[in-house]
Scaffold this motif. Sequence first.
Motif, mmCIF file in Angstrom:
data_model
loop_
_atom_site.group_PDB
_atom_site.id
_atom_site.type_symbol
_atom_site.label_atom_id
_atom_site.label_comp_id
_atom_site.label_asym_id
_atom_site.label_seq_id
_atom_site.Cartn_x
_atom_site.Cartn_y
_atom_site.Cartn_z
ATOM 1 N N ASN A 110 54.596 32.872 41.727
ATOM 2 C CA ASN A 110 53.186 34.024 42.890
ATOM 3 C C ASN A 110 53.617 35.192 42.135
ATOM 4 N N ARG A 111 53.435 35.960 42.159
ATOM 5 C CA ARG A 111 53.205 37.393 41.164
ATOM 6 C C ARG A 111 52.416 38.253 42.813
ATOM 7 N N LYS A 112 53.044 39.252 42.399
ATOM 8 C CA LYS A 112 51.857 40.960 42.912
ATOM 9 C C LYS A 112 51.665 42.264 42.474
ATOM 10 N N THR A 130 57.615 40.558 44.604
ATOM 11 C CA THR A 130 57.842 41.467 45.679
ATOM 12 C C THR A 130 56.823 42.224 44.439
ATOM 13 N N ALA A 131 56.245 43.852 45.111
ATOM 14 C CA ALA A 131 55.301 44.473 44.002
ATOM 15 C C ALA A 131 56.487 45.544 43.264
ATOM 16 N N GLU A 185 48.260 47.104 46.450
ATOM 17 C CA GLU A 185 48.886 45.863 46.309
ATOM 18 C C GLU A 185 47.742 44.886 45.559
ATOM 19 N N SER A 223 47.962 40.327 45.499
ATOM 20 C CA SER A 223 48.963 39.407 46.165
ATOM 21 C C SER A 223 47.691 38.602 44.693
ATOM 22 N N PRO A 270 48.658 35.047 44.292
ATOM 23 C CA PRO A 270 49.419 33.299 44.312
ATOM 24 C C PRO A 270 49.290 32.453 42.887
ATOM 25 N N LEU A 282 43.697 39.269 49.303
ATOM 26 C CA LEU A 282 44.455 39.018 48.238
ATOM 27 C C LEU A 282 44.801 40.863 47.962
ATOM 28 N N THR A 341 45.636 44.307 49.496
ATOM 29 C CA THR A 341 46.393 45.057 50.391
ATOM 30 C C THR A 341 46.014 46.953 50.232
#
Length: 383
Positions: A81-83, A111-112, A128, A130, A132, A142, A144
């Motif tokens: 995953n990546r933020k 984590t961002a 942010e 997200s 996945p 996705l 925020t």
Amino acid sequence: MAESSGFFPSVSDDRSYTAAWLAKWVASFLSNGTYDGELAVMAVANMQVKLPAGRAWINGYYYRNDGDMTLPIANADGVLNRKDTIVLRWDVNERSITVQVLQGTLASAATAPAIVRTVEQYDLKLAEISIPAGTTAITQSLITDTRLNTDVCGIVHAVVDHLDTATFYAQVQNDLANFKSGSETDFNTWKSQFQSDLTSWKSTSESNFNTWLSGIQGILNEDEAGNLLNLINGKADKTHASTHATGGSDAIAPADIGAQAAITASGILKGTGSAVSAATRGTDYSLINSPVTVTFGTSGWALNSTTGAYEQSVACTGLLTTDDQRTRVEPVGNASDPDAQAMTDEAYACVDYFACTTNGQLYARSPDAAPTVAFQVRVIIER
């Protein structure tokens, strides 16, 4: 330690203000942040997001985005995953504020990226994202929104939010309590003195009355009192008042006692605005003539080439050139049709001057443009 102030006129370039100094001045009364409701990051198609139009302030520097800006997001990993973080970055070396996509690190629990806040760069975190593993399109779920988080962004507001009035309020309350206490004591003292004086006066007055009553008792016997009453009744001629009425043998005219001569019930005193003359018995004086309704049509306006204004005159029965200072002109309402009323009010507002330049004619002037809607006015003539 140095002092600075501004802004003062420059004489021979001795008062030059830098961009940094101006920014410090702006930052002294405006906080960092975005404008309320602006710069909300939105999902579009595929691996892209959109930054809409909006404004922000960072360290006294102004940012403005005039239209939608598309920001590409790097493709997702197939396993991890990546933020990512979307920021507005103030860069003193680049001398700009720009939107940046800070790409995060791949991880199972992503984590961002942290935002940057140094003397050379300062970030406002807008959102942010997200991402996945296996993501092929960014959806709104996705994203925020972090604009309302004052730790990383916040909304622009005045630095001085409010004045602390707690100390001032406490002082007012204390002063009010002292005043109330002192006033209550003074009132009670006055009340006691008044009651004492009233009791003394009552006692003295009652004693004086009793003394006077004792002195007159016995002066008149029953026969003498009866004769005195008969004498008083005989002198009271109840028909005498009728002789003073109009038409009586001893009539009293209003002028005999300094009164205004009688007028009819519907009449008033005749006046010129600065003086009032005596009325004549039985004569009515008109205060306001019956209102006259006139219509200004759309085709009657003519351009005055000298003044540049549009003019129109319409017939108005009974209006005289001498009535200008005593004439009221008001729009005729249309309560049943609010839209028509609004258009009529707008047309009426175009006119800045009404007058009677010719007997029987009402003149109107529109300084900017001819009204495009016909409207009615009510003319009330006062004489």
